[in-house]
Design an enzyme around this catalytic site. Structure first.
Site, PDB file in Angstrom:
ATOM      1  N   GLY A 119       0.839  -1.196   0.000  1.00  0.00           N
ATOM      2  CA  GLY A 119       0.000   0.000   0.000  1.00  0.00           C
ATOM      3  C   GLY A 119       0.869   1.238   0.000  1.00  0.00           C
ATOM      4  O   GLY A 119       1.005   1.922   1.014  1.00  0.00           O
TER       5      GLY A 119
ATOM      6  N   SER B 208       1.516   3.321  -3.446  1.00  0.00           N
ATOM      7  CA  SER B 208       1.044   4.286  -4.450  1.00  0.00           C
ATOM      8  C   SER B 208      -0.343   4.817  -4.110  1.00  0.00           C
ATOM      9  O   SER B 208      -1.169   4.118  -3.507  1.00  0.00           O
ATOM     10  CB  SER B 208       0.969   3.624  -5.825  1.00  0.00           C
ATOM     11  OG  SER B 208       2.237   3.237  -6.257  1.00  0.00           O
TER      12      SER B 208
ATOM     13  N   SER C 270      -1.313  -4.809  -5.641  1.00  0.00           N
ATOM     14  CA  SER C 270      -1.457  -6.126  -6.271  1.00  0.00           C
ATOM     15  C   SER C 270      -1.854  -7.188  -5.262  1.00  0.00           C
ATOM     16  O   SER C 270      -1.341  -7.223  -4.146  1.00  0.00           O
ATOM     17  CB  SER C 270      -0.147  -6.533  -6.945  1.00  0.00           C
ATOM     18  OG  SER C 270       0.076  -5.711  -8.061  1.00  0.00           O
TER      19      SER C 270
ATOM     20  N   GLU D 118      14.871  -6.305  -2.516  1.00  0.00           N
ATOM     21  CA  GLU D 118      13.957  -6.519  -3.639  1.00  0.00           C
ATOM     22  C   GLU D 118      14.738  -6.556  -4.960  1.00  0.00           C
ATOM     23  O   GLU D 118      14.510  -7.394  -5.813  1.00  0.00           O
ATOM     24  CB  GLU D 118      12.919  -5.401  -3.659  1.00  0.00           C
ATOM     25  CG  GLU D 118      11.858  -5.596  -4.732  1.00  0.00           C
ATOM     26  CD  GLU D 118      10.889  -4.417  -4.805  1.00  0.00           C
ATOM     27  OE1 GLU D 118      10.478  -3.920  -3.750  1.00  0.00           O
ATOM     28  OE2 GLU D 118      10.570  -4.003  -5.924  1.00  0.00           O
TER      29      GLU D 118
ATOM     30  N   GLU E 193      11.099   6.007 -17.147  1.00  0.00           N
ATOM     31  CA  GLU E 193      11.583   7.402 -17.190  1.00  0.00           C
ATOM     32  C   GLU E 193      12.248   7.774 -15.857  1.00  0.00           C
ATOM     33  O   GLU E 193      13.327   8.378 -15.835  1.00  0.00           O
ATOM     34  CB  GLU E 193      10.416   8.356 -17.488  1.00  0.00           C
ATOM     35  CG  GLU E 193       9.897   8.259 -18.924  1.00  0.00           C
ATOM     36  CD  GLU E 193       9.085   6.996 -19.211  1.00  0.00           C
ATOM     37  OE1 GLU E 193       8.603   6.348 -18.253  1.00  0.00           O
ATOM     38  OE2 GLU E 193       8.948   6.633 -20.395  1.00  0.00           O
TER      39      GLU E 193
END
Lengths: 326, 373
Positions: free
Chosen positions: B127, B129, B161, B244, B357
């Site tokens: 949790g 974004s 997700s 990660e 980007e």
């Protein structure tokens, strides 16, 4: 440590020493003058016989150290004679021509790189009385050519000449391990081109100011620079993998070298091209150093061809074929 | 530089290969919903029973405490045996939440949560974004107000997700009133069954719902669920990024190495010269991705952000490989199948976890040292 990709103490020392020598004797600025590289300082360093045993007059290192040093030669845009000399000495050694190998590595017998062309052998950076190492179709041949005729080329940093015909063959091999070692070193020079172009472009982008700030602060420039970094990083990781596999005679050595050799030309050329682009107008001039990277990338890319990658077993092949076909 | 395995490493490889051959499920995992979550739980349980839980976790927390070369060997064998993708409902728990708890959690938090993660009893979601905090994560606004020994949380998260069937969420919220940017945030454990939570699944462009929006309406979270100091959540969130990027990335990247081999096998009977050349390029690039993976695990990085080059290379290579698959398939590419589905899913690669980007900005600034804009 058995499983470790950090440079060993020996490797760090040799890389540092080679980098210092190259900075001193072969700064990029030398390319603005139309004169050929004098390889004597590298010969004194032992650069052309690093992986030969001490009994053979070499330094007793492996092809891994040779790969590291040749990457640095590529960064400084050393003449392809530096590459041809190392490879020709190794070819001569491998066919039992020890005296010839020693003469080559000590520059007593100069060697130029050559390509089989439609009009005869194209000799790169010709020097008097040189033998020519011809990078053929899965074949390396060291030949006498007799007189060569200098030709107009892409520029003086990659001089070309045509050999009328071939004389005697001094040494020749189609041994896959020997060809793989040559492919590795060609790729190392191309990696050096990619790294050198990246560093030159990044240094320029940090220094050149427009709109009141360094152009490297603009994302459009940053993104080109980031792509240059990724390409060089990717290729140098594969360089390590291929060099170690070859040194250890691992079963995947041919695969790793073929992958490296396939990747190297487009990476070198893309970075060389981006280096010119990021320099803007001055990058298009012959006064800046950027254009030499493009020319070296093209010359090096012509030295031999990668083994066919799809014909080699991959170390990542699944243990079972896929159940679903689509 | 050396890549020499010991006889013990090879014994380990043989054992891993044999166990995987006997235990990897034959069927392809369900794509979404409870069935996907149940499949993941069952697979984690099976790994634990086999003695393979938490490959990269320390031994004291129930993991295997393996050195880097064994973790590499495990994941190579894992993908070559076609074991379930590591990017499933267990990904956040095993690669993010768990390692964060190990690094920053209290003894009580570790004792309660870590065993549940390894056994498959607790799936986690992320949790971080929010609708207005994507690439600019530090501008997040979901708020937690201290009320006695609880935080009262209000706000909204997105792109979470597997949150529809997750048990817990690693939740990054603003707890210091009036704070801005990365200051004043807290990293908290949110029980997904707490009153006031609403999960609205979002269908993605591949037609499945594995991510969702999560709404928080006066959700009460005990202060004992804050991980690390209150208001110090940004540092906690950054702690585990390295984990990660290294360990979690390994499985994913090796998986792509198998996919290109499958694609070449699929294409062999029908490939013309142009397609064969393209597949050879992709195979070489996949070899380089593996080399980058090895380097990231086995070499001291030159800068802390070196891993960002590999991350972006992986993302764009995945997209190139699946795009090639569509051309290999020809007209069949229009049918829903494993390749066409994964092709569509791969559009997320250059967006999720930091857009391409943003990644390029990071590489230019932190690896190459170019000035900030």
């Amino acid at each position: 440590m058995a499983f470790d990709l950090n440079l060993s103490q020996d490797q760090r020392l040799i890389v540092e020493a080679a980098a210092a020598l190259l900075a001193e004797s072969f700064p990029l600025g030398r390319l603005r003058e139309a004169r050929q590289d004098d390889l004597a300082p590298l010969c004194a360093f032992g650069a052309f016989s690093l992986s030969a045993s001490e009994e053979e007059g070499g330094s007793g290192f492996t092809i891994v150290e040779e790969a590291l040093v040749h990457t640095l030669l590529g960064r400084h845009l050393l003449t392809t004679r530096s590459l041809a000399t190392t490879v020709a000495a190794a070819v001569a050694r491998s066919v039992g021509e020890g005296a010839l190998a020693t003469a080559i590595a000590s520059l007593g017998r100069p060697v130029c790189a050559g390509l089989p062309g439609a009009q005869g052998i194209l000799v790169l950076d010709p020097v008097p009385n040189a033998a020519v190492l011809v990078f053929g179709d899965r074949q390396l041949s060291l030949v006498e050519t007799g007189a060569v005729r200098e030709q107009p080329g892409l520029g003086h940093s990659v001089a070309v000449a045509l050999a009328g015909g071939t004389g005697s063959t001094l040494a020749s091999t189609d041994d896959p391990a020997r060809l793989a070692a040559a492919d590795l070193l060609v790729s190392c020079h191309l990696l050096g081109v990619a790294e050198g172009a990246r560093d030159l472009a990044v240094a320029y982008a940090a220094m050149r100011r427009q709109f009141g700030k360094p152009i490297g602060a603009f994302q459009a420039v940053k993104h080109h620079a980031a792509d240059m970094a990724i390409r060089a990083e990717m290729l140098s990781a594969q360089r390590d993998m291929a060099a170690i596999a070859l040194a250890d005679r691992r079963p995947d050595a041919a695969f790793q070298v073929a992958a490296l050799r396939r990747l190297a030309p487009p990476v070198a050329l893309a970075n060389a091209r981006a280096c010119i682009q990021l320099h803007g107008g001055i990058g298009f001039s012959a006064e800046a150093d950027a254009h030499h990277f493009v020319k070296h990338a093209h010359a090096l890319s012509r030295l031999g061809e990668a083994a066919s990658l799809l014909d080699l077993p991959s170390p990542m092949a699944p243990r079972q074929p896929a159940a679903e076909r689509t | 530089m050396q890549l020499t395995t010991t006889p013990e490493d090879e014994t380990f490889r043989t054992a891993a290969r044999a166990w995987l051959a006997a235990n990897v499920p034959g069927e392809r995992p369900p794509r979404e919903g409870k069935a996907a979550a149940d499949f993941t739980r069952a697979w984690l349980r099976r790994c634990q029973q086999g003695g393979w839980a938490g490959i990269a976790w320390p031994r004291q927390y129930g993991g295997q405490g393996l050195p880097p070369q064994r973790i590499l060997i495990w994941y190579e064998e894992y993908v070559r045996a076609r074991a379930p993708s590591v990017l499933d409902g267990s990904f956040v728990a095993l690669n993010h939440a768990g390692p964060t708890l190990i690094a920053c959690g209290s003894e009580d938090q570790k004792a309660f949560h870590l065993p549940k993660i390894l056994s498959g009893d607790a799936l986690w979601c992320q949790g971080f974004s929010e609708p207005d905090a994507g690439s600019d994560l530090a501008s997040l606004r979901t708020q937690g107000v201290v009320d006695g020994d609880h935080l009262v949380v209000n706000g909204q998260k997105i792109w979470s997700s597997y949150s529809d069937h997750a048990d817990y969420q690693e939740l990054l919220i603003r707890t210091e009133p009036g704070s801005r940017h990365h200051k004043g945030l807290s990293w908290v454990i949110c029980d997904m069954r707490a009153p006031g939570i609403t999960v609205r699944p979002i269908r993605n462009l591949a037609g499945v719902s594995h991510f969702a929006e999560v709404f928080y309406d006066d959700v009460r979270i005990p202060l004992s669920s804050v991980v690390g100091p209150l208001h110090d959540g940004w540092r906690v969130a950054m702690t585990t990024l390295g984990f990660e990027r290294k360990t979690a990335a390994m499985g994913l990247q090796f998986e792509l190495g198998v996919r290109i081999e499958d694609l070449i096998a699929l294409a062999r009977p029908r490939a013309g010269t142009a397609l064969a050349e393209r597949l050879a390029d992709l195979r070489a690039e996949a070899a380089a991705l593996r080399a980058m993976t090895y380097r990231t695990v086995l070499r001291e990085p030159v800068t802390p952000s070196d891993g960002s080059m590999m991350r972006l290379y992986f993302a764009e290579l995945a997209q190139r490989i699946f795009a090639a698959a569509m051309d290999v398939l020809g007209p069949e590419a229009l049918l829903d199948g494993a390749w066409s589905h994964d092709y569509l899913e791969a559009y997320s690669e250059t967006i999720a976890g930091g857009t391409a980007e943003i990644q390029r900005n990071i590489i230019a600034e932190r690896v190459l040292g170019l000035p900030r804009e």
